[in-house]
Design an enzyme around this catalytic site. Structure first.
Site, PDB file in Angstrom:
ATOM      1  N   CYS A  91       0.864  -1.184   0.000  1.00 26.70           N
ATOM      2  CA  CYS A  91       0.000   0.000   0.000  1.00 26.70           C
ATOM      3  C   CYS A  91       0.898   1.230   0.000  1.00 26.70           C
ATOM      4  CB  CYS A  91      -0.960  -0.009   1.191  1.00 26.70           C
ATOM      5  SG  CYS A  91      -0.139  -0.018   2.795  1.00 26.70           S
ATOM      6  N   THR A  92       0.351   2.404   0.228  1.00 29.08           N
ATOM      7  CA  THR A  92       1.122   3.644   0.116  1.00 29.08           C
ATOM      8  C   THR A  92       2.222   3.744   1.162  1.00 29.08           C
ATOM      9  OG1 THR A  92      -0.866   4.733  -0.710  1.00 29.08           O
ATOM     10  CG2 THR A  92       0.951   6.154  -0.023  1.00 29.08           C
TER      11      THR A  92
END
Length: 721
Positions: free
Chosen positions: A421-422
């Site tokens: 994810c980020t």
């Protein structure tokens, strides 16, 4: 010849003046330039060499037999000059004699040489031990700093572009603070944007420009930390107060998601302010520090802080907002539903290890982000490597439902599972949920999953390790003022081409890793398309959202400006690519599908958990609310923007608790007679009214509700019968 006579010196033992090599060279040059300083030497009958001396400006000039000129900064009438010289000469003779004795070894009847040798050895040993201590001190400091991962946003910019960027930052400061003394000083300096003529001044002014005090460069901080077991109410309030106070103390802005299970923050501030806040958080123990191997370990002792320095001032958040949430990521997995990260969490892989895993066979990569994020950038492993899986989620609450689907489980059969994810926070619960299902559910355990891994630090840290992109394709969507960004070296080339021209961009050179950059690589490719005209586009701008599902709309600049000018209308037919692919045409269609899927998931979960089943926690406002002031002692309030579909009397009373509502007046549509999300309420006391007002601006059942005091006027029939 007296002791104080300095006019002559024995030839066999010339006077040695204790003077540095630098000064001797200086004086040589001086006397070569000045003809008046010539001196002559005569030899008398006794064989003594006399030097003529000339006094200039109170300094005695002497020239030895080799012609070297020396200055002695003493006055001619100094009575102690001869005594000092005699003492220096005696000390020098002692040193020479001592060094000679050390070479020859100590005499048989005298062990002074041996003592001196031991003393010298001891002194050398103590000096060495002090150096070792200093080295250990620095190595310890380095070990602590390894938990802070930092990079510069302009690290790979060419010098000309760095200079322009920093100068632009100064102009931004001038515009925002036109009346300050600092701005007047900066404004008085001439600014020349001619790059060729600026090259000469770039090096000289670079030091000043990179000073954050002048340029107002900011630093961005991303970090999260789950705490297990969760904080109790007292510890939670202590943590909330601590991070808020420290944030204000260090002048930070941004968002802090504070829950009983930890912190998830995106903050901006000065480089020193951000680092000072990180150091303060390291020491916070929340009242429950523990001792491991004789050392005190705090809640945030091992937290990884990801910093990006040298961002422009306009990317700073306007204010600091610490808000209280049930989950750091809203998966609907709060309370007893939450899988334990310490027990079930996935294996963390550093970027270089994760990079290698993506090239292995029998591997799948799950993008745990929302689809609109993956739409503009994602990993692109080689064909013989891992297989990408996009769950096509609009929000994180859809992940548990997607993971429980039969078709999802088939995609994971016999594979090693990678997640990313980020920043890493979304993978924590996601990987723990999958591993918990492997441990506790028979059908999932039979899939033969070979391992569950997650990218440590997320895409943000991967970009720091692979500034030219690695296996990344497109841009990374962010929840800060950058909105989206490419890897640092790619972004440097794009910015250089845009500002300095194509030729400069092609020849951009930064660090050594920049030399490996391949123009036209996958990381530079534009992944997304404008939802209105289908032009390649990858920047989310404006506040427009998909009219059917509510996710951000990807609209190009031309279409956005045309809609603003009224020449081209962005109607309800302009939807996100996911709604177009799934043929979702209205909100009702999407809502009915979501309700059906959630109902099926909850039924399966109830059967599996039996007595341990609990409904998903929406929001426990009693935990987070602090009553607002109510000086006029008003007990009637107006509430609006509530979820009309889920809000009924029982749910509203639960939301208002501990405030006690005595009357509720639901406001309905005149034509349909349906409740549309607004109501008047009467509560028992003024304190209860203050407690309800504290709900203003909070997310309740997925909507940000608005609350205000509303005293009944003469026309109102209140309380209602």
């Amino acid at each position: 010849m007296t002791d104080t006579d300095t006019s002559s010196t024995p030839v066999d033992e010339p006077m040695v003046l204790k003077e540095s090599k630098k000064n001797r060279k200086k004086h040589k040059k001086k006397y070569r330039r000045d003809d008046t300083t010539d001196a002559s030497a005569d030899v008398d009958d006794d064989g003594n060499c006399h030097h003529e001396e000339k006094v200039q400006s109170g300094k005695r000039v002497s020239q030895d037999s080799e012609g070297d000129a020396n200055e002695i900064s003493v006055n001619d009438d100094d009575p102690t000059r001869g005594e000092k010289r005699k003492k220096k000469k005696k000390d020098k003779n002692k040193k020479r004699k001592r060094s000679q004795e050390e070479e020859d070894g100590p005499s048989s009847g005298d062990d002074n040489g041996d003592k001196r040798s031991k003393k010298k050895h001891k002194k050398k040993k103590s000096r060495k031990s002090s150096k070792d201590k200093e080295r250990n001190k620095h190595s310890t400091k380095k070990e602590i700093d390894e938990k802070v991962v930092s990079s510069s946003a302009i690290e790979y910019y060419p010098e000309d572009l760095k200079h322009l960027q920093l100068k632009k930052n100064q102009e931004t400061v001038l515009e925002s603070n036109p009346g300050t003394v600092e701005s007047s000083k900066l404004r008085s300096k001439p600014s020349n944007c001619n790059h060729k003529s600026d090259k000469e001044s770039t090096n000289s002014s670079n030091t000043k420009l990179t000073d954050n005090a002048n340029t107002k460069n900011i630093t961005l901080l991303l970090f999260y930390q789950y705490v297990e077991p969760p904080w109790d109410e007292s510890q939670f309030q202590t943590a909330l107060q601590f991070v808020t106070n420290q944030g204000q103390h260090h002048g930070l802005t941004g968002r802090m998601r504070v829950a009983h299970e930890g912190l998830n923050c995106t903050l901006t501030g000065t480089p020193t302010g951000i680092r000072g806040w990180c150091s303060a958080l390291r020491t916070f123990d929340g009242g429950r520090s523990r001792v491991v191997d004789g050392k005190t370990v705090t809640e945030f002792a091992n937290t990884e802080f990801k910093l990006t320095d040298d961002l422009p001032p306009k990317q700073r958040f306007p204010k600091l907002h610490a808000f209280e949430v049930v989950e750091l990521v809203n998966y609907g997995l709060a309370g007893s539903r939450a899988p334990t990260i310490a027990k079930h969490g996935g294996t963390h892989l550093e970027p270089h290890e994760y990079h290698k895993k993506m090239c292995e066979k029998d591997t799948v990569i799950i993008d745990v982000r929302n689809h609109y994020e993956a739409n503009i950038g994602r990993f692109d492993p080689p064909k013989e490597g891992a297989q990408m899986i996009d769950p096509k989620m609009r929000k994180s609450t859809e992940f548990p439902v997607w993971l429980d689907k039969k078709e999802t489980k088939e995609m994971l059969r016999g594979k090693q599972v990678l997640m990313y994810c980020t920043g890493g926070v979304r993978c924590e619960r996601a990987s723990a949920l999958l591993k918990q299902k492997i441990d506790q559910e028979e059908d999932t355990s039979k899939l033969g999953i070979k391992g569950v891994y997650q990218l440590q630090g997320g895409v943000d840290k991967y970009f720091k390790a692979y500034p030219t992109g690695g296996l990344w394709k497109g841009k990374n969507y962010t929840f800060d003022k950058r909105f989206a960004h490419a890897p640092a070296a790619i972004e440097a080339v794009e910015r250089t081409k845009k500002i300095l021209g194509e030729d400069e961009g092609a020849g951009t050179s930064g660090k050594e890793s920049k030399a490996n950059y391949n123009p036209g690589s996958a990381a530079e490719e534009i992944m997304g398309k404008c939802e209105a005209c289908q032009k390649p586009w990858d920047m989310y701008r404006g506040k427009r959202r998909c009219p059917t599902c509510g996710v951000p709309s990807l609209i190009c600049r031309e279409c956005f400006e045309a809609d603003k000018a009224g020449t081209k209308k962005l109607g309800r037919e302009v939807r996100c690519d996911l709604c177009v692919t799934e043929d979702v045409r209205n909100k009702r269609q999407l809502r009915e599908r979501e309700e059906r899927e959630v109902k099926e998931y909850e039924q399966k979960l109830r059967q599996k958990m039996n007595n341990g089943y609990e409904l998903p926690v929406q929001k426990k406002h009693v935990i987070t609310r602090k009553p607002k002031p109510n000086p006029e002692r008003i007990t009637r309030l107006f509430l609006k923007n509530m979820c009309a579909r889920q809000t009924d009397e029982a749910k509203l009373l639960e939301i208002l608790h501990p405030a006690r509502a005595t009357h509720i007046q639901w406001l309905t549509d005149r034509n349909t007679g349906k409740f549309y999300g607004s109501a008047f309420i009467e509560v028992s006391t003024a304190e209860d009214a203050g407690s309800v007002l504290a709900l203003d601006g909070m997310f309740v059942l997925g909507r940000r509700i608005k609350v205000k005091y509303q005293r009944a006027d003469e026309k109102d029939i209140w309380p209602i019968p």
